[in-house]
Motif scaffolding. Structure first.
Motif, PDB file in Angstrom:
ATOM      1  N   UNK A  37       5.052  -7.181 -26.743  1.00 33.88           N
ATOM      2  CA  UNK A  37       6.127  -8.108 -26.411  1.00 33.88           C
ATOM      3  C   UNK A  37       7.445  -7.489 -26.865  1.00 33.88           C
ATOM      4  N   UNK A  38       8.523  -8.027 -26.355  1.00 37.86           N
ATOM      5  CA  UNK A  38       9.818  -7.474 -26.738  1.00 37.86           C
ATOM      6  C   UNK A  38      10.022  -7.492 -28.259  1.00 37.86           C
ATOM      7  N   UNK A  39       9.463  -8.488 -28.909  1.00 37.15           N
ATOM      8  CA  UNK A  39       9.643  -8.588 -30.359  1.00 37.15           C
ATOM      9  C   UNK A  39       9.077  -7.377 -31.103  1.00 37.15           C
ATOM     10  N   UNK A  45      14.298  -1.784 -33.468  1.00 41.25           N
ATOM     11  CA  UNK A  45      15.696  -1.656 -33.022  1.00 41.25           C
ATOM     12  C   UNK A  45      16.650  -2.288 -34.035  1.00 41.25           C
ATOM     13  N   UNK A  46      16.225  -3.395 -34.601  1.00 38.24           N
ATOM     14  CA  UNK A  46      17.106  -4.080 -35.547  1.00 38.24           C
ATOM     15  C   UNK A  46      17.356  -3.253 -36.809  1.00 38.24           C
ATOM     16  N   UNK A  63      21.813  -4.805 -29.267  1.00 40.99           N
ATOM     17  CA  UNK A  63      20.672  -3.934 -28.984  1.00 40.99           C
ATOM     18  C   UNK A  63      19.427  -4.739 -28.636  1.00 40.99           C
ATOM     19  N   UNK A  64      19.617  -5.640 -27.706  1.00 39.60           N
ATOM     20  CA  UNK A  64      18.491  -6.469 -27.278  1.00 39.60           C
ATOM     21  C   UNK A  64      17.744  -5.775 -26.164  1.00 39.60           C
ATOM     22  N   UNK A  65      16.459  -5.586 -26.372  1.00 38.02           N
ATOM     23  CA  UNK A  65      15.668  -4.843 -25.391  1.00 38.02           C
ATOM     24  C   UNK A  65      15.021  -5.813 -24.400  1.00 38.02           C
ATOM     25  N   UNK A  66      14.955  -5.371 -23.160  1.00 37.49           N
ATOM     26  CA  UNK A  66      14.278  -6.129 -22.124  1.00 37.49           C
ATOM     27  C   UNK A  66      13.194  -5.234 -21.509  1.00 37.49           C
ATOM     28  N   UNK A 136      13.220   2.301 -29.344  1.00 37.53           N
ATOM     29  CA  UNK A 136      12.490   1.348 -28.496  1.00 37.53           C
ATOM     30  C   UNK A 136      11.159   1.952 -28.053  1.00 37.53           C
ATOM     31  N   UNK A 137      11.211   3.181 -27.579  1.00 40.49           N
ATOM     32  CA  UNK A 137       9.973   3.842 -27.137  1.00 40.49           C
ATOM     33  C   UNK A 137       9.018   4.033 -28.310  1.00 40.49           C
ATOM     34  N   UNK A 138       9.578   4.337 -29.456  1.00 39.89           N
ATOM     35  CA  UNK A 138       8.742   4.517 -30.644  1.00 39.89           C
ATOM     36  C   UNK A 138       8.000   3.238 -31.006  1.00 39.89           C
ATOM     37  N   UNK A 139       8.623   2.106 -30.723  1.00 37.36           N
ATOM     38  CA  UNK A 139       7.952   0.834 -30.970  1.00 37.36           C
ATOM     39  C   UNK A 139       6.693   0.682 -30.135  1.00 37.36           C
TER      40      UNK A 139
END
Lengths: 357, 357, 357, 357
Positions: A37-39, A45-46, A63-66, A136-139
């Protein structure tokens, strides 16, 4: 093969400029069926995002990812995962005066020399803002390697090193410097304040440790695990050095000092008596923690005027305004973690491909 | 994508084990029409080959290269250039006793863990002997970049650094250490003799400078020139650290100290006032000399016994016999040069592809 | 990325010219632990080699393969497997007269146009002799996919098609044409004899069927299994067309005719009522036999004089002497099998990487 | 290496599902300095978009492209060009009933078999909607090869072929079928109407001709120009066959019929007397028009009920509702053009890399 794609099987293709409408990336090759999920991504990111303390840039980016694709009913489908982050706070006017002059330490001149045409707003593609895409990708990559724990922290800032005896993992997230030594973190507050006020900047060294990496990841010869890590880390903005395990210090040890002797381990695998090698032997993980250290140069954007030339070739001076990190190495820590995750996720898949489960 | 292929357009695929019939490589993507004879390659190989002084391994390998394809009437045809080097002096019996025990610092355990089956003779594929293939390929790469001069030398051996003020280019080829400082070379003779006699080994730091690289080679983002160099160097056996320009030392400079200011150059291009960046900005060459430093650990094969375990998991000790380099970093210098040449040849072609002549 | 490397994880890098000292290839990425001896490869090579009947070239090549690396104590080690085949029967003089004139249908002119310098002896790198390297590599690939049976055969020669009702698998190896229909094979003897004597040549269509491919190999989007197969087959010398399943004929069916309906299978997987799709849906194997058909043009080397020009641009005629296959499609059958094996081995590893065992 | 990236130097990474928020792609490796606006891309997209006639799907998608990066002040910067197309008209409910049952001829079963989890809405990633991303990227590729003119048209629909003697280039854009023969186009109106009303569908053959390709593009061996084209075309949804030049028909010609003889051309280059080879010899362009033919199967989504099974393994029937193209080959023409452009742009850069300007 493209310069903006990272990875061999777990691949990240990144796009976007600092002052364009958005940045983002496409993650391809992700195994299917992972809960995402985005979270999951936002958490990382945060940690990297601007404005979290006075010691980092004051640019205001949520820096909100979608997630635009590749996830269905909360799980990855094995198809490309498109991640997008809108650019919100673009003050291009801060950059108007630098459109024509090359900032020392920046990519202005080299982009101009290579491409003959460049987006000068906020460093364009060369902006450290791009590292948000990496994080983001690392997440996503972390989900591929649940057996691995990755932890990055600063071991030196402005030449002031931590005391290894004071290392406290819990401290890393308790100060704005990702610093595992509370006393050092306190000193660094002053160091960074001083540099910022002086219109100067500082460098830093980030260490990253990945525990839980099983033996066997990586490969001879040019695809050594440490070679992949070196490339990954050196590709981060402002990085000038990478070392594995003891690194440069190993070159000053004698053979018998540097040897990581082995004893019989409880699980039939060798138990190593030390880890000078940083968890990699012959390019392949040994089962010990993988240890990488990454040197960040001081931020090149400083208020102190520097001699330079403009695009017409005329000599001038430049003092970089705008809202810059006094020490880019600080926000570098989550980026280093992301690159470690990306490399290890890729290596896990590569190993499984050749050698089976 | 394969782990034994290096490069994107100028590609080297390497094969061979230390004690098999031959080692070699296939160079693909070489521009056509370049004059190439075996002698062009042999020159570099002879600088790397064993037995040239008492400070390197006494294995007797002529390292004679044979060109099997890709050259017609003395010029490259643009098709794959196959280079083969026979293995001559294989004393596998030296290794018989280590077939079952893992040598500390070597890839024995990790190859076993990854593949479950390994050629233990002389380290097999993990042998530094493979670097002969790199040097051979590098000899071809040099022909692709005649505008560039590449020079590697040792700046530190066993922790003893050269005096930069005593730097003499002519000295580099005048001593067995590729050392540009005659006084240091003299001290190193004693250092290496002592280590060898003590059954120990030493590390070293190799610096490599490429002059004549035009601005514009390299690329954002993950394909930064420095990232490619970092991977290339870290892929060499025994390397544990890589830095570009000031490297780790840059992390201890302030922003204004690290900035490479610019003045108007005679050719309309910027003239840089310093080169802390090591010739790379934003991943793209600046036109300044490209400077890389590479840390080699001390040779892992030492006569001093080390604690280890065997394949059955039993604890034992191992003292590595055979004819080993007391300091692998010495013969590392020509290998570092070769990797620099391979990276730059590849980058030249990549740049030409995207941005034209 | 190099043009002479095939595959993504199971990679083959090929080298060598028709009249150089040797041809060969390096197979990288092979799983470890597989039993491999030269005889495993020689079996396939012998099916492709020249001189086995009067219907193929009379060049005398033993095509004996030598394994130079990657195998230890009879099993693969996971490191590169170097395969070499010496060129024995090189009659370069046959080619002397064509050094300067471009043979129609050959790569003479295009190599000259691209590279400006070419090895004209026996077509150099463009010789079908290179396909021996493919067959050798294919022999290794087969070991990676023991669950798959691959069978190629000619379904048409010189426009004369087999009778599908007379299909007899046992017949394929019983005649010099890899023809599953004995009556057709008898007719083809006359066809080929006539063409050879007339100084002409014939084309052929080879069909290849792989049974035992489990559902799930392949991938969207540009890496579709059928796209990989199409590239693999089209990369074979003299191939001008590739189709999967019903191929071009499918374009003449109505939707309901072309649909492969499904019923419940005994193992919980769908049982397909037909196989118009040729075993691939959406780029991914369905579990049905994978069916490919490959069109070979008539051999371009014919004794009948053809109008052409020489390197100086003057008009001339050329009649190609030498010992040529009157129908290259015949020896194409084992090559098509090899390419199928290479693609499937690669796909198996890729699937395992992303989706697990 | 990722399955959703196309190209080696001019690279397109695609993302998105039919019923997600958006689809799009990242174009990396584009030369800098090219004038590019959304209108350049929109032109091609409009030729492919749904709803342009009653003969194609009535889904209402404006297919409006947005450029998110890589263009500054109207010109490409050499950095990644991100192209995004919002999905507007998503009627997922049309698909609800097919969530569980596998549509014959579709990728439903194979995606399920491979990934174990799939986005079933409108075929998800396997939807032909993805080809909009290809067309968008192709619009950029065209800018890289201004010397080349690419033209695709239908030569056969539902088994009804055009009359080559009636070929009229101007007619191609004057009917809804990209048909160069007005009489055939008139017949096809009836054919398609009949099939649509009958709940059936038809196949088609698209031919694509690229003129202006200079000699020298492409490469031996596995990277032959025709191999790249074959992969590119076979990667398009519903494609089952690809041929170059005379293709399968060449296999029925004799050597002397198939030979493209040469005479002296006005520019010193050979003038070919015919083009059976389709502009490619030995994998390298000859300077003649590059000719490819592509077979599209009939649309698999038909209203006529088909036997199938559901995810639980139970037998059922399925009649596919929704708004489908009665002949996907029609809208395939602009997609084939786009793939031709992508391949040729990539090949131009690759050739320039190795062989210079």
């Amino acid at each position: 093969m493209s310069g903006n794609t990272f990875g061999k099987l777990f691949c990240v293709t990144s796009f976007g400029e600092s002052h364009g409408p958005a940045i983002g990336c496409v993650v391809d090759g992700c195994p299917p069926g992972l809960a995402l999920a985005e979270a999951d991504i936002q958490r990382d990111l945060d940690r990297r995002k601007p404005g979290t303390s006075r010691h980092v840039t004051q640019r205001r980016e949520s820096d909100t990812v979608e997630i635009l694709s590749g996830v269905f009913e909360g799980r990855t489908t094995g198809t490309p995962i498109s991640l997008m982050i809108d650019n919100v706070d673009q003050r291009s006017k801060d950059y108007a005066e630098i459109a024509g002059a090359y900032r020392p330490g920046h990519a202005d001149w080299t982009y101009q020399a290579k491409y003959g045409h460049r987006d000068w707003r906020g460093s364009g593609r060369a902006s450290a803002r791009e590292t948000a895409s990496r994080v983001a990708a690392g997440g996503v990559a972390r989900l591929v390697i649940p057996e691995v724990r990755i932890r990055a922290f600063l071991v030196e800032l402005g030449g002031d090193a931590i005391d290894r005896n004071a290392f406290d993992d819990a401290e890393i997230d308790a100060n704005p410097f990702f610093c595992p030594d509370a006393a050092a973190a306190a000193r660094w507050e002053d160091l960074v304040d001083e540099a910022r006020k002086a219109g100067s900047s500082l460098g830093a060294i980030v260490e990253c440790v990945a525990t839980g990496v099983p033996p066997g990841w990586g490969a001879p010869l040019y695809a050594k695990l440490d070679a992949e890590l070196a490339a990954a880390m050196m590709s981060i903005n402002a990085v000038k050095g990478v070392e594995i395990g003891d690194g440069f210090a190993a070159s000053r040890l004698r053979g018998e000092e540097n040897a990581d002797g082995m004893r019989a381990g409880p699980d039939g695998k060798p138990h190593f008596l030390s880890n000078h090698a940083g968890g990699v032997l012959g390019g392949i993980s040994s089962g010990q923690p993988v240890v990488v250290r990454v040197a960040f140069k001081p931020t090149s954007s400083i208020a102190t005027p520097q001699p330079t030339v403009d695009q017409a070739g005329a000599e001038t001076e430049i003092a970089v305004k705008g809202r810059h990190d006094p020490c880019v190495g600080i926000r570098g820590a989550p980026v280093v973690e992301a690159m470690m995750a990306l490399v290890l996720a890729d290596q896990k898949l590569l190993h499984r491909a050749q050698c089976g489960p």
